[in-house]
Scaffold this motif. Structure first.
Motif, PDB file in Angstrom:
ATOM      1  N   UNK A   1      22.631 -12.480  67.408  1.00 42.82           N
ATOM      2  CA  UNK A   1      23.660 -12.187  68.402  1.00 42.82           C
ATOM      3  C   UNK A   1      22.946 -11.751  69.673  1.00 42.82           C
ATOM      4  N   UNK A   2      23.715 -11.630  70.748  1.00 42.63           N
ATOM      5  CA  UNK A   2      23.125 -11.230  72.025  1.00 42.63           C
ATOM      6  C   UNK A   2      23.932 -10.093  72.606  1.00 42.63           C
ATOM      7  N   UNK A   3      23.235  -9.058  73.019  1.00 41.95           N
ATOM      8  CA  UNK A   3      23.888  -7.981  73.745  1.00 41.95           C
ATOM      9  C   UNK A   3      23.795  -8.328  75.221  1.00 41.95           C
ATOM     10  N   UNK A   4      24.964  -8.404  75.888  1.00 39.92           N
ATOM     11  CA  UNK A   4      24.979  -8.828  77.289  1.00 39.92           C
ATOM     12  C   UNK A   4      25.570  -7.706  78.129  1.00 39.92           C
ATOM     13  N   UNK A   5      24.862  -7.360  79.194  1.00 39.64           N
ATOM     14  CA  UNK A   5      25.318  -6.252  80.040  1.00 39.64           C
ATOM     15  C   UNK A   5      24.848  -6.520  81.463  1.00 39.64           C
TER      16      UNK A   5
ATOM     17  N   UNK B   1      37.204 -10.608  79.149  1.00 38.57           N
ATOM     18  CA  UNK B   1      36.851  -9.231  78.795  1.00 38.57           C
ATOM     19  C   UNK B   1      37.097  -8.304  79.986  1.00 38.57           C
ATOM     20  N   UNK B   2      36.612  -8.719  81.158  1.00 34.92           N
ATOM     21  CA  UNK B   2      36.752  -7.860  82.339  1.00 34.92           C
ATOM     22  C   UNK B   2      38.216  -7.597  82.661  1.00 34.92           C
ATOM     23  N   UNK B   3      39.042  -8.640  82.526  1.00 27.41           N
ATOM     24  CA  UNK B   3      40.441  -8.454  82.927  1.00 27.41           C
ATOM     25  C   UNK B   3      41.242  -7.715  81.863  1.00 27.41           C
TER      26      UNK B   3
ATOM     27  N   UNK C   1      42.735  -3.820  76.359  1.00 31.08           N
ATOM     28  CA  UNK C   1      43.925  -4.203  75.585  1.00 31.08           C
ATOM     29  C   UNK C   1      44.021  -5.725  75.582  1.00 31.08           C
ATOM     30  N   UNK C   2      44.567  -6.252  74.522  1.00 36.27           N
ATOM     31  CA  UNK C   2      44.886  -7.669  74.477  1.00 36.27           C
ATOM     32  C   UNK C   2      43.738  -8.576  74.112  1.00 36.27           C
ATOM     33  N   UNK C   3      42.592  -8.045  73.723  1.00 37.04           N
ATOM     34  CA  UNK C   3      41.541  -8.933  73.223  1.00 37.04           C
ATOM     35  C   UNK C   3      41.150  -8.497  71.819  1.00 37.04           C
ATOM     36  N   UNK C   4      40.632  -9.443  71.089  1.00 36.30           N
ATOM     37  CA  UNK C   4      40.243  -9.176  69.713  1.00 36.30           C
ATOM     38  C   UNK C   4      38.795  -9.635  69.515  1.00 36.30           C
ATOM     39  N   UNK C   5      37.874  -8.824  69.033  1.00 34.12           N
ATOM     40  CA  UNK C   5      38.072  -7.394  68.777  1.00 34.12           C
ATOM     41  C   UNK C   5      38.163  -6.600  70.085  1.00 34.12           C
ATOM     42  N   UNK C   6      38.836  -5.460  70.066  1.00 34.16           N
ATOM     43  CA  UNK C   6      38.905  -4.657  71.301  1.00 34.16           C
ATOM     44  C   UNK C   6      37.583  -3.958  71.571  1.00 34.16           C
ATOM     45  N   UNK C   7      37.414  -3.431  72.759  1.00 29.82           N
ATOM     46  CA  UNK C   7      36.320  -2.486  72.996  1.00 29.82           C
ATOM     47  C   UNK C   7      36.998  -1.172  73.318  1.00 29.82           C
ATOM     48  N   UNK C   8      36.936  -0.254  72.378  1.00 26.44           N
ATOM     49  CA  UNK C   8      37.822   0.897  72.490  1.00 26.44           C
ATOM     50  C   UNK C   8      37.181   2.088  73.195  1.00 26.44           C
TER      51      UNK C   8
ATOM     52  N   UNK D   1      33.952   3.115  76.348  1.00 22.13           N
ATOM     53  CA  UNK D   1      32.808   2.709  77.144  1.00 22.13           C
ATOM     54  C   UNK D   1      32.920   1.301  77.741  1.00 22.13           C
ATOM     55  N   UNK D   2      34.142   0.774  77.855  1.00 21.70           N
ATOM     56  CA  UNK D   2      34.297  -0.587  78.385  1.00 21.70           C
ATOM     57  C   UNK D   2      34.166  -0.565  79.910  1.00 21.70           C
ATOM     58  N   UNK D   3      33.187  -1.320  80.397  1.00 20.57           N
ATOM     59  CA  UNK D   3      32.999  -1.458  81.842  1.00 20.57           C
ATOM     60  C   UNK D   3      32.971  -2.949  82.145  1.00 20.57           C
ATOM     61  N   UNK D   4      33.549  -3.352  83.274  1.00 14.36           N
ATOM     62  CA  UNK D   4      33.472  -4.781  83.607  1.00 14.36           C
ATOM     63  C   UNK D   4      32.021  -5.218  83.772  1.00 14.36           C
ATOM     64  N   UNK D   5      31.728  -6.433  83.310  1.00 12.15           N
ATOM     65  CA  UNK D   5      30.384  -6.985  83.472  1.00 12.15           C
ATOM     66  C   UNK D   5      30.436  -7.865  84.703  1.00 12.15           C
ATOM     67  N   UNK D   6      30.041  -7.291  85.858  1.00  4.70           N
ATOM     68  CA  UNK D   6      30.281  -8.003  87.117  1.00  4.70           C
ATOM     69  C   UNK D   6      29.183  -7.822  88.150  1.00  4.70           C
TER      70      UNK D   6
END
Lengths: 460, 373
Positions: free
Chosen positions: A311-315, A357-359, A369-376, A378-383
């Protein structure tokens, strides 16, 4: 340093294993005037077993001890019990947490120093946890200090390149063992045997058999020295066993580390700061919850089931510098498309995934909210370019399968009676307390060492 | 660490090794390198290591070696981390890169020949000077004061010129290094950072590794190098003080040499000489037993040449002291000052560069520590 070993001399105790637990046992026995022979499978250069990758020590202590935040024995007990999902032997665990301080004082008395106590050149980023002691020089510093004590003391012999291949016990009494020392086979006798030879976390054949095709995906942190042969010898001699053989998979590590013997440099800390996608560019878990202990283990299992076990961790650059980097440079690109191409992922899918993810992040909040799996969390937009990625693979720390012991560190037989003169410490008996894949950082070193000290006190 | 040949190989090897270190960080507390590495990644949020960082770390490293023995990734591990050797190789790169004038950098590899030629040239010039001013007969005959060989003004002028050459170029090389490691104007002008760096230098803080001692020459912590280097350092300062007091006696008090054995300049000179002798001999002995896998071969000659030079200066100094009024007193004196001028002349292209480079690395360390984000 190596010297010769007098095979005719009768030793009071043979200690198998030259890691933290074995050295604590040897010192503990040596201080009581016993004649000790330590058999170390590692060479002089690689000595320290899996302990050389240890980082810190967690013991129950008062507030302010070495400047730390307090940890009561009760809280410590609960912490470990939670890690082992309630399966720890409660009497042993209670005995350990109430006396765990003895381990810290013991190693301190024998030359180990703590980074926490130093005045100069300390980075405050280093002391990550407010209630743990960090060894100066890490695990290698720890074992070097203990070896140094044994060398200076004299009278207690350390033999390197010595592998225990057979243990002979009769009726609950250890008689002799066979070892290959520098390539030649020898039979050694002693009144007592203390086993601190670790688990089988480096046993290539056995691990391949247990993990099947997934063996190829896993990065093993231990060196191949740890084959666990003495544990199986004790099993053959009638020892009661604890733990399961397919446990010990955690944490998530960088995919570029060595297959074996990667040690402590492999661990990933970036997952909570970005998103983790598999080779099909799908998110695989709730990254926000990845933080040690239970989730770490579950997540490693999830990663193990991904195609190719990768897998890849992307940030993005906003979070760079907030966590410990990997031992290899991150993969870096100015656009997500370029990053995907460097990772050999589908660029369009990655861009649209990140967009979704960002939106999905609730404005002004740190969850989605609204994505599966959620990020519950520390969610920050990747931008914010540049974008970074780390390739991830499942890691494997140490096995839990081992011998059952009592509060004197004596090995218990299948008939529930203890061996008269066989003791175990360290990873050989960690399964009494830790079961499942779970792991509590900095807990196994004092546990193993403490039972080593106890074993040295209870010799025949 | 593999034995790398080109500078580019060495730089990429350095980047590879320090990446492993930032993911491990077991060695924090031994020396400032590890704190500086943390500051780079966490303080300045950098995502890479480059040549400038490596050159900075190279001289922040005091060759203490604790990190090597505490490293679970040292050879024979497949990652093969050997930071002391890496840093000593990088110090070679620094020296060859920042020495001025650049074409003299090659002299670092020819220290014995270079110093011997400087000594012989100085001696020849000094003898020629005595011929020119007509004091040549005093070189071999019993004389009361060395001024009969060379008048004080000559010695003052020669000393001044040599001092400016040695110190001036050393400082210039330091500024080149400072620019190379991206030090900036803020750091070089920051009084506090200089105070910390001076404290570290004068107390030899990093030869003690936070009380752990350096793993030098053997595997376990020792204060041997700390005491010996300190002895040499204090001896150096004491001899400098001896010269300064002598100048004060002469110019302010109008007392002219030779000074009695119980006078301040002579006592300081003797004490300083003894301290240098103890330090230099001791360090030579330690080198004999030190693990040669942990140092680049380049330093073999550079380190020893300086120790031998200092020893020969001290020995000739004692000879001069003991030969007062004897025949050849003048010659002994000329040999002594020729060796001293060798020290000054070779200073910018010898082991003495470590004084400025290491000092500036410490200044940068303390400045960065203060100014991280």
């Amino acid at each position: 340093m190596l010297g010769y070993v007098n095979l005719d001399q009768r030793y009071d105790v043979i200690v198998g294993g030259g890691g933290n637990a074995g050295l604590c046992a040897a010192i503990s026995a040596c201080e009581r005037g016993k004649r000790v022979l330590v058999l170390v499978k590692d060479s002089y250069e690689t000595r320290g077993g899996h302990s050389k990758y240890a980082e810190c020590v967690l013991v129950a202590h008062e507030e302010g001890w070495h400047g730390l935040r307090g940890l009561s024995a009760d809280d410590y007990y609960k912490l470990v019990m939670r890690s082992s999902k309630g399966n720890a032997d409660p009497r042993l665990l209670k005995f350990f947490v109430e006396n765990s301080m003895r381990y810290a004082e013991f190693v301190e008395r024998h030359g180990v120093r703590w980074i926490n106590d130093l005045k100069h050149g300390i980075s405050h980023y280093r002391l990550e946890s407010p209630n743990r002691l960090y060894m100066l020089g890490g695990g290698q510093g720890l074992v070097n200090a203990l070896y140094h004590w044994l060398e200076r003391r004299g009278g207690c012999k350390v033999v390197y390149n010595a592998e225990i291949v057979r243990i002979n016990a009769e009726d609950g009494v250890f008689k002799s063992l066979e070892a290959i020392i520098n390539g030649s086979r020898a039979t050694l006798r002693a009144d007592n045997l203390i086993l601190a030879t670790g688990g089988f976390e480096g046993n290539v054949e056995l691990l391949r058999r247990i993990w099947g095709e997934r063996f190829e995906y896993i990065r093993f942190r231990a060196s191949t020295v740890n084959t666990g042969l003495p544990i199986f010898e004790m099993e053959r001699n009638g020892a009661a066993m604890v733990g399961r053989m397919d446990e010990g998979i955690h944490p998530i590590v960088d995919a570029r580390v060595p297959k074996f013997n990667g040690g402590v440099i492999d661990r990933d800390y970036s997952i909570p700061f970005g998103i983790t996608v598999n080779a099909n560019v799908e998110r695989i878990f709730d990254e926000g919850l990845y933080a040690g202990g239970v989730t770490e283990v579950t997540y490693t299992r999830i990663l193990l089931e991904q195609p190719g076990g990768i897998a890849y961790s992307i940030f993005d650059s906003k979070v760079w510098g907030m966590f410990k980097p990997h031992a290899y440079p991150p993969i870096k690109a100015d656009t997500l498309e370029d990053l995907a191409r460097k990772l050999e992922l589908d660029p369009d899918r990655l861009v649209s995934l990140v967009k979704r993810f960002n939106s999905s992040i609730v404005p002004g909040k740190d969850y989605t909210v609204g994505i599966e799996p959620p990020k519950s969390r520390n969610a920050r937009p990747i931008d914010t370019p540049p974008f970074y990625a780390y390739p991830l693979a499942p890691g494997f720390s140490f096995t839990r399968y081992g011998v059952r012991v009592n509060e004197e560190a004596r090995v218990i037989r299948r008939n529930n009676r203890p061996f008269e003169n066989v003791f175990a410490a360290g990873t050989t008996m960690v399964g009494n307390i830790l079961t499942g894949d779970e792991y509590l950082g900095c807990f196994d070193i004092p546990l193993g060492g403490f039972f080593g000290i106890v074993a040295g006190e209870n010799l025949w | 660490m593999v034995r790398v040949l080109t500078i580019n190989d060495l730089i990429s090897e350095g980047v590879r090794e320090y990446y492993v270190c930032i993911a491990c960080r077991f060695c924090i507390g031994y020396c400032p390198v590890w704190d500086a590495l943390d500051t780079l990644f966490f303080g300045f949020r950098r995502d890479s290591i480059d040549r400038r960082d490596l050159e900075y770390f190279a001289y922040l490293c005091h060759d203490c070696r604790d990190c090597y023995y505490a490293c679970p990734y040292k050879p024979p591990h497949e990652l093969g981390i050997n930071i002391p050797r890496l840093n000593s190789a990088l110090r070679r790169v620094v020296d060859e890169n920042y020495v001025w004038p650049r074409f003299m950098a090659g002299l670092l590899r020819r220290q014995y020949i270079y110093m011997a030629s400087l000594f012989l040239t100085s001696l020849a010039l000094a003898l020629a000077l005595t011929l020119a001013i007509g004091s040549f007969p005093e070189v071999v005959s019993p004389i009361i004061t060395v001024y009969q060989v060379l008048p004080g003004t000559y010695i003052d002028i020669i000393g001044l010129v040599l001092g400016i050459w040695g110190l001036g170029i050393l400082i210039y090389e330091g500024l080149r290094y400072w620019r190379g490691i991206n030090g900036g104007y803020g750091g070089i002008l920051d009084i506090e950072s200089h105070m910390y760096a001076l404290r570290d230098a004068f107390t030899h803080l990093w030869f003690r590794a936070n009380g752990e001692g350096c793993d030098y020459p053997g595997e376990y912590g020792s204060y041997g190098r700390f005491y010996l280097h300190l002895s040499m350092f204090v001896g150096f300062l004491t001899d400098f003080a001896a010269t300064a007091t002598a100048a004060y006696y002469q110019d302010a008090l109008h007392l002219y040499p030779p000074y009695p054995l119980t006078s301040v300049p002579v006592i300081l000179g003797i004490v300083g000489g003894l301290l240098i002798t103890i330090g230099a001999l001791g360090l030579l002995v330690l080198k004999r037993f030190a693990n040669s896998e942990l140092i680049d071969d380049f330093w073999f000659e550079v380190d020893r040449a300086m120790l031998y030079l200092l020893l020969s200066i001290v020995i000739t100094g004692f000879i001069v002291l003991s030969m007062r009024g004897a025949p050849f007193y003048g010659l002994a004196f000329l040999m002594h000052i020729s060796l001293v001028s060798t020290l000054f002349l070779s200073a910018p292209h010898s082991k003495l560069t470590h004084i400025v480079f290491r000092y500036l690395a410490l200044v940068k360390y303390y400045y960065d520590k203060k100014h991280k984000t």
